[in-house]
Scaffold this motif. Structure first.
Motif, PDB file in Angstrom:
ATOM      1  N   ARG A  23       0.825  -1.217   0.000  1.00  0.00           N
ATOM      2  CA  ARG A  23       0.000   0.000   0.000  1.00  0.00           C
ATOM      3  C   ARG A  23       0.854   1.260   0.000  1.00  0.00           C
ATOM      4  NH1 ARG A  23      -4.602  -0.723   4.381  1.00  0.00           N
ATOM      5  NH2 ARG A  23      -5.063   1.367   3.692  1.00  0.00           N
ATOM      6  N   ASP A  25       3.592   1.638  -1.840  1.00  0.00           N
ATOM      7  CA  ASP A  25       4.070   1.824  -3.208  1.00  0.00           C
ATOM      8  C   ASP A  25       2.880   2.162  -4.117  1.00  0.00           C
ATOM      9  OD1 ASP A  25       5.501   1.825  -5.551  1.00  0.00           O
ATOM     10  OD2 ASP A  25       5.695  -0.357  -5.668  1.00  0.00           O
ATOM     11  N   PRO A  26       2.882   3.366  -4.741  1.00  0.00           N
ATOM     12  CA  PRO A  26       1.743   3.750  -5.592  1.00  0.00           C
ATOM     13  C   PRO A  26       1.502   2.795  -6.764  1.00  0.00           C
ATOM     14  CG  PRO A  26       3.189   5.631  -5.194  1.00  0.00           C
ATOM     15  CD  PRO A  26       3.869   4.431  -4.635  1.00  0.00           C
ATOM     16  N   ALA A  27       2.550   2.142  -7.254  1.00  0.00           N
ATOM     17  CA  ALA A  27       2.388   1.238  -8.389  1.00  0.00           C
ATOM     18  C   ALA A  27       1.627  -0.028  -8.016  1.00  0.00           C
ATOM     19  CB  ALA A  27       3.762   0.872  -8.948  1.00  0.00           C
ATOM     20  N   THR A  28       1.713  -0.456  -6.775  1.00  0.00           N
ATOM     21  CA  THR A  28       1.053  -1.691  -6.356  1.00  0.00           C
ATOM     22  C   THR A  28      -0.103  -1.453  -5.392  1.00  0.00           C
ATOM     23  OG1 THR A  28       2.602  -1.984  -4.529  1.00  0.00           O
ATOM     24  CG2 THR A  28       3.181  -3.030  -6.614  1.00  0.00           C
ATOM     25  N   LYS A  29      -0.460  -0.199  -5.163  1.00  0.00           N
ATOM     26  CA  LYS A  29      -1.488   0.114  -4.167  1.00  0.00           C
ATOM     27  C   LYS A  29      -2.869  -0.391  -4.566  1.00  0.00           C
ATOM     28  CE  LYS A  29      -3.286   3.870  -1.424  1.00  0.00           C
ATOM     29  NZ  LYS A  29      -3.108   5.243  -0.997  1.00  0.00           N
ATOM     30  N   THR A  30      -3.229  -0.212  -5.823  1.00  0.00           N
ATOM     31  CA  THR A  30      -4.561  -0.586  -6.281  1.00  0.00           C
ATOM     32  C   THR A  30      -4.731  -2.102  -6.232  1.00  0.00           C
ATOM     33  OG1 THR A  30      -4.555   1.307  -7.760  1.00  0.00           O
ATOM     34  CG2 THR A  30      -6.211  -0.377  -8.174  1.00  0.00           C
TER      35      THR A  30
END
Length: 102
Positions: A23, A25-30
């Motif tokens: 959560r 890391d913006p790249a893996t948050k979704t």
């Protein structure tokens, strides 16, 4: 006697650590919680509850309102921003004075 836990503590700690890291890391948050829960074979809602409780215990979340974690050069400071609570309908009461009460 308390009921036995469905998941071992090691799995719970690992899942929380993985979810919090993902959560950040913006790249893996979704979709991080759903993806991690699927990888570990646990219910996504269970993982979400674990993460929320871990955030409350760490002071990142207060009374269900999310706080903001800021990083300084030497330590990690946790500051909370006040989130406006939901508005509830306000009941007004009309006061009618009794006769002879003045």
């Amino acid at each position: 006697m308390a009921a036995p836990r469905k998941y071992p503590d090691e799995l719970r700690e690992r899942a929380i650590r993985m979810a919090l890291d993902a959560r950040r890391d913006p790249a893996t948050k979704t979709g991080a919680l759903k993806r991690i829960a699927g990888q570990l074979g646990i219910n996504p809602e269970t993982l979400r509850n674990w993460v929320v409780q871990a955030e409350v215990n760490a002071g990142l979340r207060i009374c269900g309102w999310e706080g903001v974690a800021t990083t300084s050069t030497s330590t990690t400071e946790i500051s909370t921003r006040q989130v406006r609570p939901p508005t509830y309908p306000v009941r007004t009461v009309q006061l009618i004075p009794r006769e002879g009460s003045e």
